[in-house]
Design an enzyme around this catalytic site. Structure first.
Site, PDB file in Angstrom:
ATOM      1  CE1 TYR A   1      46.040  47.413  36.634  1.00 48.40           C
ATOM      2  CE2 TYR A   1      46.612  49.653  36.019  1.00 48.40           C
ATOM      3  CZ  TYR A   1      46.008  48.771  36.889  1.00 48.40           C
ATOM      4  OH  TYR A   1      45.387  49.248  38.007  1.00 48.40           O
TER       5      TYR A   1
ATOM      6  CE  LYS B   1      39.514  33.727  43.044  1.00 48.62           C
ATOM      7  NZ  LYS B   1      38.802  33.706  44.349  1.00 48.62           N
TER       8      LYS B   1
ATOM      9  CG  ASP C   1      38.718  35.205  47.523  1.00 48.89           C
ATOM     10  OD1 ASP C   1      39.914  34.864  47.698  1.00 48.89           O
ATOM     11  OD2 ASP C   1      37.814  34.379  47.289  1.00 48.89           O
TER      12      ASP C   1
ATOM     13  CG  ASP D   1      44.810  49.804  41.093  1.00 46.89           C
ATOM     14  OD1 ASP D   1      45.258  50.860  41.557  1.00 46.89           O
ATOM     15  OD2 ASP D   1      43.719  49.729  40.487  1.00 46.89           O
TER      16      ASP D   1
ATOM     17  CG  ASP E   1      42.915  52.723  46.037  1.00 47.95           C
ATOM     18  OD1 ASP E   1      44.113  52.977  45.805  1.00 47.95           O
ATOM     19  OD2 ASP E   1      41.966  53.325  45.490  1.00 47.95           O
TER      20      ASP E   1
HETATM   21  C1  IPM Z   1      47.371  53.837  40.878  1.00 48.12           C
HETATM   22  C2  IPM Z   1      46.284  54.349  39.989  1.00 48.12           C
HETATM   23  C3  IPM Z   1      46.609  53.985  38.546  1.00 48.12           C
HETATM   24  C4  IPM Z   1      46.716  52.479  38.462  1.00 48.12           C
HETATM   25  C5  IPM Z   1      45.610  54.535  37.515  1.00 48.12           C
HETATM   26  C6  IPM Z   1      45.473  56.028  37.602  1.00 48.12           C
HETATM   27  C7  IPM Z   1      45.959  54.116  36.119  1.00 48.12           C
HETATM   28  O1  IPM Z   1      45.065  53.852  40.385  1.00 48.12           O
HETATM   29  O2  IPM Z   1      48.531  54.271  40.702  1.00 48.12           O
HETATM   30  O3  IPM Z   1      47.073  53.033  41.758  1.00 48.12           O
HETATM   31  O4  IPM Z   1      45.702  51.785  38.322  1.00 48.12           O
HETATM   32  O5  IPM Z   1      47.834  51.975  38.530  1.00 48.12           O
HETATM   33 MG    MG Z   2      45.113  52.748  42.212  1.00 47.07          MG
END
Ligand code: IPM
Ligand code: MG
Length: 354
Positions: free
Chosen positions: A140, A189, A221, A245, A249
């Site tokens: 990032y 990884k 993975d 990240d 999710d």
């Molecule tokens: C998160 C989001 C952010 C990230 C984006 C919006 C930049 O996906 O907080 O997980 O990737 O960190």
């Molecule tokens: Mg995210």
């Protein structure tokens, strides 16, 4: 206690309103005083101030004890150059406050078992994982480039990690693991990436100071697969920025919905950023459909981590649980036979339980 409030874009405003409703109720019950100062971030800041993280917003945040954030982004700004994208504002905020550790708990409320995408025999008694994601380094923030070559365009993102960046978050992860089930998994990884090899070296060295915590390693993975196969094998997950990240999710879906998960981003002192892990959901913005629970649970984390108010935080968590037990659901976690409610109603129900 001063709280910087940054609603951002899309559903940001709606979910933040409900989180503040809950905070107000906590303040009333415990005779506390929260001072809210609002700032612009993301797409709305680009529109009004010409940049995604205006100086005024930084000032507000620096003068606050904690930051409460909604979400940023939307199709309107998708074609903007990188430094004018809403997401850039969020990254600048995180970087400028030095919040290197992002705690993302994935907890399945007992009443939401049917909302999880996993079968009951996989979920068993529930789910309680803590993802500790490094937040202000890695791909990032590493060097980025666009180069024109004779073969066409070339783009470059660099994954960079220095040992001190790995050390500080590793210590935090071990401390967290110590207070939980004393089990830490480093996800990386290391079979391919040099940065991952450095992570392993440092984490294994630091583990000598935490012999009471069982440490293991897993390739990312495989981890993505194991999370679905047997999520309860994990307790605390430590991982770098981009893997964190993605995996958070994925973990959110195990708990029923992306709308349920809170997060706390902490640096070396108590000031932190609190936000749900989901995005700005522009498709449902303004429709009173968004699930405010991720944001409300983020406020509970704020009380706990920034203000040391364990009891008040627990009150919020219990209120959420009670409302779910009573069968109320926003559309993302709705199943037949339950009571469908909107964003505002959900916030009101939760605040009434406090
Ligand atoms: C998160 C989001 C952010 C990230 C984006 C919006 C930049 O996906 O907080 O997980 O990737 O960190
Ligand atoms: Mg995210």
């Amino acid at each position: 206690m001063k709280i910087a409030v940054l609603p951002g874009d899309g559903i940001g405003r709606e979910i933040i309103n409900e989180a503040i409703k809950v905070l107000d109720k906590v303040a009333l019950k415990y005779k506390l005083k929260f001072e809210f100062n609002e700032g612009l971030i993301g797409g709305c800041a680009v529109d009004e101030k010409g940049r995604p993280f205006p100086k005024e917003t930084l000032e507000i945040c620096k003068n606050s004890d904690a930051v409460l954030l909604g979400a940023v982004g939307g199709p309107k700004w998708d074609k903007n150059p990188s430094n004018m994208r809403p997401e850039k504002g969020l990254l600048e905020l995180r970087k400028s406050l030095g919040v290197f550790s992002n705690l993302r708990p994935a907890i399945l409320f007992s009443d939401l078992k049917e909302a999880s995408n996993l079968k009951e025999e996989v979920i068993k008694d529930g789910l309680d994982i803590m993802i500790v994601r490094e937040l202000i380094s890695g791909a990032y923030f590493g060097e980025k480039k666009r180069i024109d070559t004779k073969d066409g365009e070339k783009a470059l993102d660099t994954i960079e990690y220095s040992s001190y960046e790995i050390e500080r978050i590793t210590k935090r992860a071990f401390e967290i693991a110590r207070k939980r089930n004393k089990k830490l998994t480093l996800i990386d990884k290391a079979n391919v990436l040099e940065t991952s090899k450095l992570w392993r070296k440092i984490v294994s060295k630091i583990s000598l100071d935490y012999k009471d915590v069982k440490l293991d390693y897993m390739y990312v993975d495989n981890a993505a697969m194991q999370l679905i196969k047997d999520p309860n094998q994990f307790d605390v997950i430590l991982t770098e920025n981009m893997f964190g990240d993605i995996l958070s999710d994925e973990a959110s879906m195990l708990t029923g919905s992306l709308g349920m998960l809170p997060s706390a981003s902490l640096g070396k002192d108590n000031a932190g950023i609190y936000e749900p892990i989901h995005g700005s959901a522009p498709d449902i913005a303004g429709e009173d459909k968004a699930n405010p629970i991720g944001t409300i649970m983020s406020v509970a984390m704020m009380l706990k981590y920034s203000f040391g108010m364990e009891k008040e935080a627990r009150d919020i968590e219990k209120a959420v649980e009670t409302v779910l037990n009573k069968g109320y659901r926003t559309s993302d976690i709705y199943k037949e036979g339950k009571k469908l409610v909107g964003t505002e109603k959900m916030g009101t129900l939760i605040s009434e339980e406090i």
